[in-house]
Motif scaffolding. Structure first.
Motif, PDB file in Angstrom:
ATOM      1  N   VAL A 161       0.864  -1.178   0.000  1.00 22.42           N
ATOM      2  CA  VAL A 161       0.000   0.000   0.000  1.00 22.42           C
ATOM      3  C   VAL A 161       0.903   1.231   0.000  1.00 22.42           C
ATOM      4  N   ALA A 162       0.816   2.024  -1.057  1.00 16.25           N
ATOM      5  CA  ALA A 162       1.713   3.179  -1.203  1.00 16.25           C
ATOM      6  C   ALA A 162       0.904   4.465  -1.238  1.00 16.25           C
ATOM      7  N   GLU A 163       1.144   5.302  -0.228  1.00 18.32           N
ATOM      8  CA  GLU A 163       0.413   6.568  -0.132  1.00 18.32           C
ATOM      9  C   GLU A 163       1.274   7.758  -0.529  1.00 18.32           C
ATOM     10  N   TYR A 164       2.586   7.617  -0.382  1.00 22.43           N
ATOM     11  CA  TYR A 164       3.496   8.734  -0.663  1.00 22.43           C
ATOM     12  C   TYR A 164       4.592   8.270  -1.614  1.00 22.43           C
ATOM     13  N   LEU A 183      -2.057   1.723  -4.929  1.00 20.97           N
ATOM     14  CA  LEU A 183      -1.451   3.044  -5.097  1.00 20.97           C
ATOM     15  C   LEU A 183      -2.481   4.142  -4.854  1.00 20.97           C
ATOM     16  N   ASN A 184      -2.137   5.098  -3.991  1.00 22.60           N
ATOM     17  CA  ASN A 184      -2.965   6.302  -3.878  1.00 22.60           C
ATOM     18  C   ASN A 184      -3.121   6.886  -5.279  1.00 22.60           C
ATOM     19  N   TRP A 185      -4.351   7.174  -5.670  1.00 20.20           N
ATOM     20  CA  TRP A 185      -4.584   7.556  -7.070  1.00 20.20           C
ATOM     21  C   TRP A 185      -3.782   8.784  -7.490  1.00 20.20           C
ATOM     22  N   THR A 186      -3.452   9.651  -6.526  1.00 20.89           N
ATOM     23  CA  THR A 186      -2.688  10.862  -6.870  1.00 20.89           C
ATOM     24  C   THR A 186      -1.270  10.520  -7.341  1.00 20.89           C
ATOM     25  N   LEU A 187      -0.803   9.315  -7.021  1.00 23.43           N
ATOM     26  CA  LEU A 187       0.539   8.891  -7.443  1.00 23.43           C
ATOM     27  C   LEU A 187       0.517   8.160  -8.781  1.00 23.43           C
ATOM     28  N   CYS A 188      -0.683   7.975  -9.328  1.00 25.44           N
ATOM     29  CA  CYS A 188      -0.817   7.119 -10.507  1.00 25.44           C
ATOM     30  C   CYS A 188      -0.630   7.915 -11.796  1.00 25.44           C
ATOM     31  N   THR A 189       0.619   8.126 -12.158  1.00 22.61           N
ATOM     32  CA  THR A 189       0.908   8.729 -13.464  1.00 22.61           C
ATOM     33  C   THR A 189       0.954   7.607 -14.505  1.00 22.61           C
ATOM     34  N   PRO A 190       0.682   7.928 -15.768  1.00 24.22           N
ATOM     35  CA  PRO A 190       0.777   6.898 -16.813  1.00 24.22           C
ATOM     36  C   PRO A 190       2.155   6.216 -16.829  1.00 24.22           C
ATOM     37  N   GLU A 191       3.202   6.991 -16.568  1.00 22.53           N
ATOM     38  CA  GLU A 191       4.564   6.446 -16.591  1.00 22.53           C
ATOM     39  C   GLU A 191       4.765   5.424 -15.464  1.00 22.53           C
ATOM     40  N   ARG A 192       4.346   5.799 -14.250  1.00 24.85           N
ATOM     41  CA  ARG A 192       4.501   4.891 -13.108  1.00 24.85           C
ATOM     42  C   ARG A 192       3.655   3.628 -13.293  1.00 24.85           C
ATOM     43  N   LEU A 193       2.458   3.835 -13.809  1.00 29.44           N
ATOM     44  CA  LEU A 193       1.551   2.709 -14.044  1.00 29.44           C
ATOM     45  C   LEU A 193       2.173   1.712 -15.019  1.00 29.44           C
ATOM     46  N   LEU A 194       2.664   2.228 -16.132  1.00 29.67           N
ATOM     47  CA  LEU A 194       3.250   1.356 -17.160  1.00 29.67           C
ATOM     48  C   LEU A 194       4.467   0.610 -16.626  1.00 29.67           C
ATOM     49  N   LYS A 195       5.298   1.333 -15.896  1.00 26.35           N
ATOM     50  CA  LYS A 195       6.503   0.733 -15.330  1.00 26.35           C
ATOM     51  C   LYS A 195       6.144  -0.388 -14.350  1.00 26.35           C
ATOM     52  N   VAL A 203      -1.875  -3.165 -10.566  1.00 28.29           N
ATOM     53  CA  VAL A 203      -1.964  -1.836  -9.954  1.00 28.29           C
ATOM     54  C   VAL A 203      -3.420  -1.514  -9.626  1.00 28.29           C
ATOM     55  N   SER A 204      -3.665  -1.346  -8.305  1.00 27.45           N
ATOM     56  CA  SER A 204      -5.002  -1.055  -7.782  1.00 27.45           C
ATOM     57  C   SER A 204      -4.951   0.335  -7.170  1.00 27.45           C
ATOM     58  N   VAL A 205      -5.770   1.265  -7.658  1.00 30.79           N
ATOM     59  CA  VAL A 205      -5.684   2.656  -7.175  1.00 30.79           C
ATOM     60  C   VAL A 205      -6.846   2.981  -6.237  1.00 30.79           C
ATOM     61  N   TRP A 206      -6.578   3.821  -5.245  1.00 31.27           N
ATOM     62  CA  TRP A 206      -7.579   4.161  -4.217  1.00 31.27           C
ATOM     63  C   TRP A 206      -7.473   5.626  -3.845  1.00 31.27           C
ATOM     64  N   THR A 207      -8.494   6.180  -3.201  1.00 34.12           N
ATOM     65  CA  THR A 207      -9.889   5.802  -3.204  1.00 34.12           C
ATOM     66  C   THR A 207     -10.550   6.667  -4.259  1.00 34.12           C
ATOM     67  N   VAL A 208     -11.218   6.056  -5.219  1.00 33.26           N
ATOM     68  CA  VAL A 208     -11.673   6.753  -6.424  1.00 33.26           C
ATOM     69  C   VAL A 208     -13.195   6.818  -6.411  1.00 33.26           C
ATOM     70  N   ASN A 209     -13.737   8.033  -6.191  1.00 29.23           N
ATOM     71  CA  ASN A 209     -15.186   8.186  -6.008  1.00 29.23           C
ATOM     72  C   ASN A 209     -15.885   9.044  -7.052  1.00 29.23           C
ATOM     73  N   GLU A 210     -15.120   9.755  -7.872  1.00 29.18           N
ATOM     74  CA  GLU A 210     -15.724  10.632  -8.885  1.00 29.18           C
ATOM     75  C   GLU A 210     -15.789   9.925 -10.233  1.00 29.18           C
ATOM     76  N   PRO A 211     -16.953   9.911 -10.882  1.00 29.37           N
ATOM     77  CA  PRO A 211     -17.078   9.222 -12.171  1.00 29.37           C
ATOM     78  C   PRO A 211     -16.028   9.643 -13.210  1.00 29.37           C
ATOM     79  N   ALA A 212     -15.755  10.952 -13.299  1.00 32.66           N
ATOM     80  CA  ALA A 212     -14.784  11.421 -14.305  1.00 32.66           C
ATOM     81  C   ALA A 212     -13.391  10.858 -14.010  1.00 32.66           C
TER      82      ALA A 212
END
Length: 239
Positions: A161-164, A183-195, A203-212
């Motif tokens: 679980v990575a928050e920072y 992964l805290n969703w704020t850390l989820c850049t396309p580059e980090r995700l791909l790597k 890769v499971s991102v949290w906590t995601v509550n907005e549809p957009a």
């Protein structure tokens, strides 16, 4: 396709980490969940986020100061959406018995070396008893817990679980031979995700509550997202 995990069941719709919350998640057709575990005084795995009882039950003291038989009588609907009936703290065993999830993320908070060892061993024993060992990933941000998982229960899938980002999450996940990165969703850049995905991590991102945001992260290609509103996520991602 991006998978959906209900956060503490369906935290936005029912009291978190209670049986009704997990049932609500399943009602939406979401068959993956994320929950939190602490040991009771008599070493049973209890489904509750905080180490203390105050926020969700209004009671004083720590989870570890109470036996399981007492904890399952405490009403844990204090911090969540309004709910008419009492919602007791459940044992993990009760959820394993009654909830047909196809995958469980079981988060263990920071713990001493001894407590980490007791907790992961208890999870492995219970998962084995219910035939769910292949449907469980134990996640943690705690080095003690990840070390215990590595050494004592290598048969269980594990996740960081990575928050920072001050420590490279991918490096830490690789060090503990994790299969999943929460992964805290704020850390989820396309580059980090791909790597991360290239190195074999789910890769499971949290906590995601907005549809957009759900849609944007799904478009990025995240493997799964953890949400307080699994019904909303299901509707958003199946449009």
């Amino acid at each position: 396709m991006t998978l959906i995990y209900g956060h503490r069941g369906a935290k936005g719709e029912a009291p978190e980490n209670t049986l009704v919350s997990f049932q609500k998640c399943l009602e939406h057709g979401v068959r993956r969940c994320e929950l939190d575990l602490h040991l009771s005084r008599d070493s049973e795995l209890m489904v509750i986020h905080d180490p203390t009882l105050k926020r969700t039950t209004g009671r004083r003291g720590k989870v570890v100061e109470h036996d399981a038989a007492a904890l399952v009588t405490y009403d844990a609907r204090k911090s969540g959406p309004d709910w008419v009936q009492p919602c007791p703290i459940p044992r993990l065993a009760e959820l394993f018995e009654t909830c047909d999830f196809e995958h469980w993320q079981l988060e263990v908070k920071s713990a001493s070396k001894v407590r980490a060892a007791r907790t992961v061993t208890a999870i492995a024993t219970l998962a084995e008893r219910y035939g769910l060992a292949d449907k469980v990933t134990v996640t943690s941000s705690s080095r003690a817990v990840l070390t215990a998982l590595n050494q004592l229960t290598p048969q269980l899938s594990r996740g960081l679980v990575a928050e920072y980002a001050w420590l490279d999450p991918l490096k830490v996940a690789r060090h503990y031979e994790c299969q999943l990165l929460a992964l805290n969703w704020t850390l989820c850049t396309p580059e980090r995700l791909l790597k991360a995905q290239k190195s074999g991590l789910h890769v499971s991102v949290w906590t995601v509550n907005e549809p957009a945001l759900m849609q944007r992260l799904a478009d990025f290609g995240v493997d799964s997202l953890i949400t307080d509103f699994p019904g909303l996520a299901a509707a958003t991602l199946t449009r």
